[in-house]
Design a protein around this motif. Structure first.
Motif, mmCIF file in Angstrom:
data_model
loop_
_atom_site.group_PDB
_atom_site.id
_atom_site.type_symbol
_atom_site.label_atom_id
_atom_site.label_comp_id
_atom_site.label_asym_id
_atom_site.label_seq_id
_atom_site.Cartn_x
_atom_site.Cartn_y
_atom_site.Cartn_z
ATOM 1 N N SER A 100 15.966 57.642 27.314
ATOM 2 C CA SER A 100 16.574 57.827 25.998
ATOM 3 C C SER A 100 15.573 58.461 25.044
ATOM 4 O O SER A 100 14.380 58.570 25.361
ATOM 5 C CB SER A 100 17.051 56.482 25.432
ATOM 6 O OG SER A 100 15.937 55.634 25.200
ATOM 7 N N TRP A 103 16.236 54.669 22.004
ATOM 8 C CA TRP A 103 16.759 53.339 22.296
ATOM 9 C C TRP A 103 15.982 52.708 23.446
ATOM 10 O O TRP A 103 15.941 53.239 24.549
ATOM 11 C CB TRP A 103 18.241 53.394 22.647
ATOM 12 C CG TRP A 103 18.833 52.031 22.885
ATOM 13 C CD1 TRP A 103 19.097 51.448 24.083
ATOM 14 C CD2 TRP A 103 19.202 51.080 21.888
ATOM 15 N NE1 TRP A 103 19.612 50.195 23.902
ATOM 16 C CE2 TRP A 103 19.686 49.933 22.561
ATOM 17 C CE3 TRP A 103 19.169 51.077 20.490
ATOM 18 C CZ2 TRP A 103 20.145 48.805 21.879
ATOM 19 C CZ3 TRP A 103 19.623 49.954 19.813
ATOM 20 C CH2 TRP A 103 20.103 48.837 20.504
ATOM 21 N N ASP A 149 21.648 55.971 22.100
ATOM 22 C CA ASP A 149 20.963 56.786 21.094
ATOM 23 C C ASP A 149 21.940 57.209 19.999
ATOM 24 O O ASP A 149 21.631 57.121 18.804
ATOM 25 C CB ASP A 149 20.356 58.038 21.742
ATOM 26 C CG ASP A 149 19.003 57.780 22.382
ATOM 27 O OD1 ASP A 149 18.300 56.849 21.943
ATOM 28 O OD2 ASP A 149 18.646 58.510 23.321
#
Length: 204
Positions: A100, A103, A149
């Motif tokens: 990611s 995140w 995200d």
């Protein structure tokens, strides 16, 4: 399936090349149209009795336009990366995966250090021979997606993701290098993956 997003920069090279192709086509047209020499030569031909020079001019223009457009689109399709094959091939010197952008899967919250890791990889590609970074895919080639995200951003979408990417990039690397980085988004079932293609920079 790949979605074309003009803001992502993926379509700009195609649009640029099409504009250049149109310019070349009209340049050829003007050379023919403004040259009395060509007109005089054509009038000496037998077919001039049946087809006017104007018709021939526009036919040539249409043919040149069609040929250039086909060439540009064909080249663009050939340059289109096969993201599925890239994922299956796995990481190597010029391809890295990141689960990611921000995140943290383990902590289940936003982690700014992940953004630093992404930008560090991009900077390394800029300072070398270039490369590609796949965001939304883990080290085991499993597609995690960008949905977490997206949800962590004020604008829960691809545009929101790219806007945040641009802000982080400008802060950590510098906006002057953004033109060397191209983002494209790809669908895998219901999950999004972002491919970041990086060209080498001429300065560190």
């Amino acid at each position: 399936m790949t979605r074309w997003n003009i803001r992502s920069g993926k379509s700009w090279p195609l649009i640029r090349d099409l504009v250049i192709a149109e310019g070349i086509a009209y340049g050829v047209f003007l050379i023919i149209a403004l040259s009395a020499h060509w007109a005089l030569m054509y009038r000496k031909l037998a077919m001039a009795r049946y087809i006017s020079f104007t018709v021939v001019e526009f036919t040539i223009l249409a043919a040149v336009q069609a040929a250039l457009i086909i060439f540009v689109i064909k080249r663009s399709l050939q340059d289109e990366p096969n993201v599925g094959e890239m994922i299956q091939a796995g990481e190597h010197e010029r391809l890295e995966f990141k689960t990611s952008l921000r995140w943290d899967v383990k902590q289940e919250k936003v982690n700014k250090e992940l953004e630093r890791g992404v930008m560090k990889t991009i900077a390394a590609f800029l300072n070398s021979k270039g490369g590609s970074l796949m965001i939304g895919v883990d080290d085991q080639r499993k597609i995690f997606g960008l949905e977490q995200d997206f949800a962590s951003l004020p604008k829960d979408s691809r545009d929101g993701f790219e806007n945040h990417f641009n802000n982080v990039f400008a802060t950590m690397i510098g906006p002057q290098f953004r033109r060397l980085v191209r983002l494209s988004f790809h669908d895998f079932d219901v999950k999004n993956v972002c491919l970041v293609q990086v060209e080498p920079a001429h300065q560190p």
